[in-house]
Design an enzyme around this catalytic site. Structure first.
Site, PDB file in Angstrom:
ATOM      1  N   THR A   1       4.031   1.489   2.843  1.00  0.00           N
ATOM      2  CA  THR A   1       5.081   2.379   2.347  1.00  0.00           C
ATOM      3  C   THR A   1       4.732   3.836   2.637  1.00  0.00           C
ATOM      4  O   THR A   1       3.568   4.240   2.632  1.00  0.00           O
ATOM      5  CB  THR A   1       5.313   2.204   0.837  1.00  0.00           C
ATOM      6  OG1 THR A   1       4.210   2.743   0.109  1.00  0.00           O
ATOM      7  CG2 THR A   1       5.506   0.729   0.485  1.00  0.00           C
TER       8      THR A   1
ATOM      9  N   ILE B   1       0.852  -1.184   0.000  1.00  0.00           N
ATOM     10  CA  ILE B   1       0.000   0.000   0.000  1.00  0.00           C
ATOM     11  C   ILE B   1       0.889   1.237   0.000  1.00  0.00           C
ATOM     12  O   ILE B   1       1.801   1.353   0.838  1.00  0.00           O
ATOM     13  CB  ILE B   1      -0.903   0.030   1.247  1.00  0.00           C
ATOM     14  CG1 ILE B   1      -1.637  -1.299   1.417  1.00  0.00           C
ATOM     15  CG2 ILE B   1      -1.890   1.203   1.174  1.00  0.00           C
ATOM     16  CD1 ILE B   1      -2.151  -1.528   2.830  1.00  0.00           C
TER      17      ILE B   1
ATOM     18  N   THR C   1     -12.389  13.792   8.243  1.00  0.00           N
ATOM     19  CA  THR C   1     -11.578  13.290   9.344  1.00  0.00           C
ATOM     20  C   THR C   1     -10.146  12.937   8.939  1.00  0.00           C
ATOM     21  O   THR C   1      -9.331  12.624   9.796  1.00  0.00           O
ATOM     22  CB  THR C   1     -12.227  12.034   9.961  1.00  0.00           C
ATOM     23  OG1 THR C   1     -12.361  11.029   8.947  1.00  0.00           O
ATOM     24  CG2 THR C   1     -13.603  12.369  10.517  1.00  0.00           C
TER      25      THR C   1
ATOM     26  N   ASN D   1      -2.458   4.414  -3.333  1.00  0.00           N
ATOM     27  CA  ASN D   1      -3.237   5.350  -2.522  1.00  0.00           C
ATOM     28  C   ASN D   1      -2.554   6.705  -2.369  1.00  0.00           C
ATOM     29  O   ASN D   1      -3.216   7.705  -2.100  1.00  0.00           O
ATOM     30  CB  ASN D   1      -3.486   4.714  -1.140  1.00  0.00           C
ATOM     31  CG  ASN D   1      -3.982   5.718  -0.122  1.00  0.00           C
ATOM     32  OD1 ASN D   1      -5.130   6.155  -0.179  1.00  0.00           O
ATOM     33  ND2 ASN D   1      -3.111   6.108   0.797  1.00  0.00           N
TER      34      ASN D   1
ATOM     35  N   ASP E   1       8.941   6.941  -2.348  1.00  0.00           N
ATOM     36  CA  ASP E   1       8.490   8.188  -2.954  1.00  0.00           C
ATOM     37  C   ASP E   1       8.053   7.838  -4.365  1.00  0.00           C
ATOM     38  O   ASP E   1       8.885   7.493  -5.213  1.00  0.00           O
ATOM     39  CB  ASP E   1       9.628   9.217  -2.964  1.00  0.00           C
ATOM     40  CG  ASP E   1       9.237  10.534  -3.607  1.00  0.00           C
ATOM     41  OD1 ASP E   1       8.146  10.612  -4.224  1.00  0.00           O
ATOM     42  OD2 ASP E   1      10.027  11.497  -3.514  1.00  0.00           O
TER      43      ASP E   1
ATOM     44  N   LYS F   1      -6.806  12.823 -11.102  1.00  0.00           N
ATOM     45  CA  LYS F   1      -7.463  11.582 -10.683  1.00  0.00           C
ATOM     46  C   LYS F   1      -8.300  10.981 -11.802  1.00  0.00           C
ATOM     47  O   LYS F   1      -8.397   9.755 -11.935  1.00  0.00           O
ATOM     48  CB  LYS F   1      -8.324  11.845  -9.448  1.00  0.00           C
ATOM     49  CG  LYS F   1      -7.532  12.114  -8.175  1.00  0.00           C
ATOM     50  CD  LYS F   1      -6.747  10.889  -7.747  1.00  0.00           C
ATOM     51  CE  LYS F   1      -6.166  11.031  -6.362  1.00  0.00           C
ATOM     52  NZ  LYS F   1      -5.466   9.802  -5.895  1.00  0.00           N
TER      53      LYS F   1
ATOM     54  N   TYR G   1      -6.653  18.925  -9.621  1.00  0.00           N
ATOM     55  CA  TYR G   1      -6.654  17.676  -8.848  1.00  0.00           C
ATOM     56  C   TYR G   1      -7.610  16.669  -9.478  1.00  0.00           C
ATOM     57  O   TYR G   1      -7.279  15.492  -9.661  1.00  0.00           O
ATOM     58  CB  TYR G   1      -7.075  17.961  -7.404  1.00  0.00           C
ATOM     59  CG  TYR G   1      -7.383  16.722  -6.597  1.00  0.00           C
ATOM     60  CD1 TYR G   1      -6.366  15.926  -6.092  1.00  0.00           C
ATOM     61  CD2 TYR G   1      -8.704  16.335  -6.342  1.00  0.00           C
ATOM     62  CE1 TYR G   1      -6.652  14.770  -5.362  1.00  0.00           C
ATOM     63  CE2 TYR G   1      -8.998  15.198  -5.620  1.00  0.00           C
ATOM     64  CZ  TYR G   1      -7.961  14.420  -5.128  1.00  0.00           C
ATOM     65  OH  TYR G   1      -8.246  13.285  -4.410  1.00  0.00           O
TER      66      TYR G   1
END
Length: 250
Positions: free
Chosen positions: A31, A6, A175, A75, A52, A144, A140
């Site tokens: 990671t 991940i 959150t 992610n 990275d 995506k 952004y």
């Protein structure tokens, strides 16, 4: 047990996903750019690696150290709320380097071993903003949406080789640290025309009333993608994400 790698596990969705898979008995490679093993429970099934996703050498080193990877979860990413007109070129490049090219680079690094085994799962975490038009996050959103398009084609390419490919689309998550991490990139709060628009966006991100997405929702969606061969290509994560996706399908 299967092994999941991940990216972006220092907080939020990635951290919650690593915890969930550990709790359910998987071997987890978590990671982060700056590894902090204290963020996760001690376990002989956990490895925390430096990664990275914008650095090819870092990717090569992490994938080599990981060994067998049964599930890859892309992610890692960040946001930069800013009107398109005011978005700095370096911010545009950074968004695409991390969110889009970083994801693509990880896929290209891990796919060869999955294709050789004729087995594996790739899960790319994007966002439901790709199916709902919103102001001040256009760049952004574009970064995506590009991942969505890549993933859709990848799913077709990998089907003959037994590798499953999925997109997990979270909704708004007050959150997590998304808003906090994005704040240094804000542009327009000092502009008379754009300030009200940007402030409205900030207020909406911080609003925890109504349907929202929790990190646990994303972790469960990733679990579904990883463990259920009948899982769909696109999986919404969160009550608001499910609502937005159903509206987009109308």
């Amino acid at each position: 047990m299967p092994t999941i790698l991940i990216t972006g596990c220092s907080s939020g969705f990635g951290l919650e996903t690593a915890k969930l898979f550990l709790e359910r008995g998987w071997d987890v490679i978590a990671t982060m750019r700056n590894p902090d093993p204290d963020l996760l429970p001690l376990s002989e099934r956990l490895r925390v690696l430096s990664l990275d996703v914008t650095d090819p050498a870092s990717i090569a080193q992490a994938v080599a150290a990981a060994g067998r990877i049964d599930v890859l979860v892309n992610n890692a990413g960040f946001g930069a709320p800013s009107p398109i007109e005011l978005t700095a070129p370096e911010t545009v490049r950074s968004l695409f380097e991390t969110n889009t090219i970083g994801t693509l680079s990880m896929v290209q690094a891990v796919l060869p071993q999955m294709r050789r085994r004729r087995a594996g799962v790739v899960i790319n975490v994007t966002s439901t903003v790709t199916v709902k038009t919103l102001p001040v996050i256009g760049v952004y959103r574009a970064s995506k949406a590009a991942v969505n398009a890549l993933t859709e084609s990848l799913a077709v390419e990998m089907e003959p080789f037994g590798v499953r490919v999925h997109i997990v689309l979270p909704g708004r998550s007050p959150t997590t640290r998304f808003g906090q991490n994005a704040r240094p990139h804000f542009r327009g709060l000092d502009d008379a025309d754009y300030a009200p628009m940007l402030q409205q966006f900030i207020n909406s991100v911080q609003d925890d009333t109504g349907p929202v997405t929790h990190a646990s929702d994303v972790a469960e969606a990733i679990w579904h993608a990883a463990t259920d061969p009948s899982a769909p290509l696109r999986i919404p994560a969160g009550a608001d994400a499910e609502l937005w996706m159903s509206e987009a399908a109308l």
